[in-house]
Design a protein around this motif. Structure first.
Motif, PDB file in Angstrom:
ATOM      1  N   PHE A 277       0.827  -1.200   0.000  1.00 38.99           N
ATOM      2  CA  PHE A 277       0.000   0.000   0.000  1.00 38.99           C
ATOM      3  C   PHE A 277       0.870   1.262   0.000  1.00 38.99           C
ATOM      4  O   PHE A 277       0.606   2.231  -0.724  1.00 38.99           O
ATOM      5  N   SER A 278       1.924   1.253   0.810  1.00 41.68           N
ATOM      6  CA  SER A 278       2.814   2.414   0.873  1.00 41.68           C
ATOM      7  C   SER A 278       3.535   2.635  -0.445  1.00 41.68           C
ATOM      8  O   SER A 278       3.732   3.776  -0.880  1.00 41.68           O
ATOM      9  N   PHE A 279       3.938   1.532  -1.094  1.00 43.14           N
ATOM     10  CA  PHE A 279       4.598   1.692  -2.387  1.00 43.14           C
ATOM     11  C   PHE A 279       3.669   2.313  -3.415  1.00 43.14           C
ATOM     12  O   PHE A 279       4.069   3.212  -4.173  1.00 43.14           O
ATOM     13  N   LEU A 280       2.433   1.824  -3.468  1.00 44.59           N
ATOM     14  CA  LEU A 280       1.486   2.381  -4.432  1.00 44.59           C
ATOM     15  C   LEU A 280       1.255   3.873  -4.174  1.00 44.59           C
ATOM     16  O   LEU A 280       1.199   4.675  -5.119  1.00 44.59           O
ATOM     17  N   LEU A 281       1.138   4.253  -2.910  1.00 46.52           N
ATOM     18  CA  LEU A 281       0.934   5.665  -2.594  1.00 46.52           C
ATOM     19  C   LEU A 281       2.174   6.492  -2.925  1.00 46.52           C
ATOM     20  O   LEU A 281       2.080   7.561  -3.533  1.00 46.52           O
ATOM     21  N   SER A 282       3.342   6.006  -2.528  1.00 50.56           N
ATOM     22  CA  SER A 282       4.575   6.744  -2.791  1.00 50.56           C
ATOM     23  C   SER A 282       4.803   6.922  -4.288  1.00 50.56           C
ATOM     24  O   SER A 282       5.059   8.032  -4.762  1.00 50.56           O
ATOM     25  N   SER A 283       4.689   5.818  -5.024  1.00 54.09           N
ATOM     26  CA  SER A 283       4.921   5.901  -6.472  1.00 54.09           C
ATOM     27  C   SER A 283       3.867   6.757  -7.152  1.00 54.09           C
ATOM     28  O   SER A 283       4.140   7.394  -8.177  1.00 54.09           O
ATOM     29  N   MET A 284       2.668   6.783  -6.603  1.00 54.12           N
ATOM     30  CA  MET A 284       1.607   7.616  -7.157  1.00 54.12           C
ATOM     31  C   MET A 284       2.056   9.070  -7.217  1.00 54.12           C
ATOM     32  O   MET A 284       1.873   9.755  -8.227  1.00 54.12           O
ATOM     33  N   PHE A 285       2.701   9.522  -6.159  1.00 54.32           N
ATOM     34  CA  PHE A 285       3.099  10.924  -6.095  1.00 54.32           C
ATOM     35  C   PHE A 285       4.387  11.194  -6.865  1.00 54.32           C
ATOM     36  O   PHE A 285       4.470  12.148  -7.646  1.00 54.32           O
ATOM     37  N   TYR A 286       5.424  10.367  -6.664  1.00 51.59           N
ATOM     38  CA  TYR A 286       6.684  10.712  -7.322  1.00 51.59           C
ATOM     39  C   TYR A 286       6.644  10.461  -8.826  1.00 51.59           C
ATOM     40  O   TYR A 286       7.285  11.178  -9.595  1.00 51.59           O
ATOM     41  N   ARG A 287       5.869   9.476  -9.278  1.00 51.16           N
ATOM     42  CA  ARG A 287       5.767   9.273 -10.728  1.00 51.16           C
ATOM     43  C   ARG A 287       4.944  10.370 -11.387  1.00 51.16           C
ATOM     44  O   ARG A 287       5.231  10.790 -12.515  1.00 51.16           O
ATOM     45  N   ASP A 288       3.917  10.833 -10.693  1.00 54.51           N
ATOM     46  CA  ASP A 288       3.132  11.924 -11.257  1.00 54.51           C
ATOM     47  C   ASP A 288       3.980  13.181 -11.373  1.00 54.51           C
ATOM     48  O   ASP A 288       3.902  13.917 -12.351  1.00 54.51           O
ATOM     49  N   ALA A 289       4.804  13.448 -10.345  1.00 59.23           N
ATOM     50  CA  ALA A 289       5.696  14.601 -10.409  1.00 59.23           C
ATOM     51  C   ALA A 289       6.665  14.474 -11.579  1.00 59.23           C
ATOM     52  O   ALA A 289       6.920  15.450 -12.310  1.00 59.23           O
ATOM     53  N   LEU A 290       7.214  13.272 -11.771  1.00 57.08           N
ATOM     54  CA  LEU A 290       8.154  13.066 -12.872  1.00 57.08           C
ATOM     55  C   LEU A 290       7.466  13.227 -14.217  1.00 57.08           C
ATOM     56  O   LEU A 290       7.995  13.874 -15.138  1.00 57.08           O
ATOM     57  N   ASN A 291       6.275  12.647 -14.362  1.00 56.97           N
ATOM     58  CA  ASN A 291       5.539  12.778 -15.620  1.00 56.97           C
ATOM     59  C   ASN A 291       5.200  14.231 -15.910  1.00 56.97           C
ATOM     60  O   ASN A 291       5.266  14.679 -17.063  1.00 56.97           O
ATOM     61  N   ALA A 292       4.837  14.976 -14.880  1.00 59.06           N
ATOM     62  CA  ALA A 292       4.535  16.394 -15.072  1.00 59.06           C
ATOM     63  C   ALA A 292       5.788  17.161 -15.470  1.00 59.06           C
ATOM     64  O   ALA A 292       5.749  18.055 -16.320  1.00 59.06           O
TER      65      ALA A 292
END
Length: 485
Positions: A277-292
């Protein structure tokens, strides 16, 4: 259940955290031919021009500078289009991933979504400068995001069936590195032979555009869409032809019910599985930042630094070179130290780079004023781009490995579906936030210039990176177990 042997996979329900038994992760793998491994790796080579040419360095800046009414409005509209595509993936990827795990094969899904992405990319040729059909262009962009990124969900899910856990980091890093090289080659082709400056009619190499492409009508920039489609069609074939797929487990009709039941069970247990669960939440934020950062970097440079397509293209070439090196090196670091460390270091580097980008204009670096005309802002932006490429390549490759550590192999497609959901859940929020912030600060109430509105509009990137970093300590890696086996 009929299908490919899973090597004694065991699943356990855990009360507080998600764990995957070492027997599951280190179980014997059937031998996969070398051409099957290379076929899978070539998917990243096939798909990367979509991100390099369409989303980041050629078509997105062209859209903002020549199709949209102005750069700030272009950034806003681009955020809406990519956000809608991400929202469609977020709503459907976990369900389709669970169904795919129940049925077995992933290639039919890859083929179906690839066709959507290819047709949408090819249609971008009709995005004329100053045309009145901006809405149709945005629909095509949203469909391209939907098709191309959905195909990647199912391709990623094939990874743990190809090599043992101890080799996943190197495989993922090598594939990402190969993808960046594909983006680099395609970018050089477009900038060197197709995309010309309207003022000079010449490409980056000082040549007239091939095929008689009209510089005044920006045909070289628009041709990035059809080129991306053709490139993908050619280079995705080795994966479809040579990479082994899992055998069919059951008919699609029964699989829909089983897939939905599996997904419901996973979602019910997920909050208790702390690491997953923590990985999904963490990656949700840092991948979105990278994609942006990828999606709006070229648009930002065009609007704030007044860069031409050629300058943005050089920036892209540099980022792809360092991205290939970063992905390759990150894969080796993943193998030696584990994916969690690679992800954490990469987030720190990307956060610092994002701060440098946001604080750079023609008159400032790190918000400090510059005196007189100087090339320092351009140099700072190029330095940031080099590190963004390297850290971006590393973090994306290591993230695939870290996700595989959270789940047993029979549910890996569902996991990558949830991975896509966790990323897309903010991948539409991030662009929407940037679109809203840009439009808000560009309103007459603030009286800001387009340049300042763009700067303030992309600041959510910093917050997303920091949230992702804060959640990472709760994620566990199976690197030590794999190395000891």
């Amino acid at each position: 259940m009929a299908g490919r042997p899973e090597g004694g996979v065991k699943e356990r329900d855990m009360t507080h955290e998600s764990t995957v038994s070492s027997a599951d992760q280190m179980s014997p793998h059937p031998a996969v031919p070398r051409r099957g491994i290379w076929g899978w790796m070539l998917f990243d080579w096939a798909q990367q021009p979509f991100h390099t040419l369409i989303i980041t360095f050629v078509f997105a800046p062209y859209f903002a500078s020549a199709v949209a009414p102005d750069a700030a409005r272009g950034q806003e509209l681009w955020g809406l289009a990519t956000g809608i595509g991400g929202l469609a993936i977020a709503l459907s990827s976990p369900v389709l991933g669970a169904i795919a795990d129940a049925t077995g094969p992933r290639k039919p899904w890859i083929l179906a979504f690839s066709l959507i992405g290819v047709l949408a990319c090819a249609s971008l040729w009709f995005a004329m400068p100053g045309a009145g059909h901006v809405g149709l262009v945005l629909i095509a962009v949203a469909l391209a995001v939907f098709g191309m990124e959905f195909a990647a969900v199912f391709n990623n899910a094939m990874m743990p069936d190809l090599v043992p856990r101890s080799e996943l980091g190197r495989l993922s890093g090598s594939a990402w590195g190969l993808g960046y090289l594909g983006g680099l080659v395609s970018l050089v082709l477009v900038l060197g032979f197709m995309s010309a400056q309207p003022e000079t009619g010449r490409t980056l190499l000082g040549l007239e555009p091939i095929f008689g492409l009209d510089a005044g009508l920006r045909e070289g920039d628009r041709a990035s869409g059809p080129l991306t489609a053709l490139w993908y069609l050619v280079f995705v074939l080795p994966m479809l032809l040579f990479t082994p797929d899992v055998a069919r487990r059951k008919a699609a009709t029964g699989a829909v019910r089983e897939g939905m039941a599996r997904l419901a069970d996973t979602l019910k247990r997920l909050p208790r599985e702390r690491s997953y669960f923590s990985f999904l939440l963490s990656s949700m934020f840092y991948r979105d930042a990278l994609n942006a950062l990828y999606a709006f970097g070229g648009i930002y440079a065009a609007g704030v630094l007044s860069w031409s397509i050629t300058q943005i293209g050089l920036f892209g070439i540099l980022a792809n070179v360092t991205g290939a090196l970063g992905a390759w090196l990150g894969g080796r670091m993943d193998r030696a130290f584990g994916p969690k460390l690679v992800v954490g270091v990469s987030i720190v580097v990307l956060t610092l780079c994002a701060l440098l980008v946001i604080s750079t204009t023609r008159d400032e670096i790190l918000f400090l004023p510059l005196s007189g005309a100087t090339s320092l802002p351009d140099i700072a932006f190029f330095v940031a781009g080099a590190f963004i490429g390297a850290a971006g390549g590393s973090i994306q490759a290591a993230s695939r490995t870290l996700l595989v550590d959270q789940v047993p192999r029979p549910r890996v497609t569902e996991a990558f579906g949830l991975y896509a959901l966790s990323g897309k859940a903010t991948s539409f929020i991030g662009p929407f936030a940037i679109a809203l912030a840009t439009g808000y600060f560009a309103s007459e109430a603030f009286g800001l210039s387009n340049e300042d509105a763009q700067r303030l509009g992309v600041t959510p990137i910093l917050v997303l990176f920091l949230i992702g970093l804060a959640l990472l300590p709760f994620v566990k890696s199976r690197h030590g177990e794999a190395s000891a086996a």
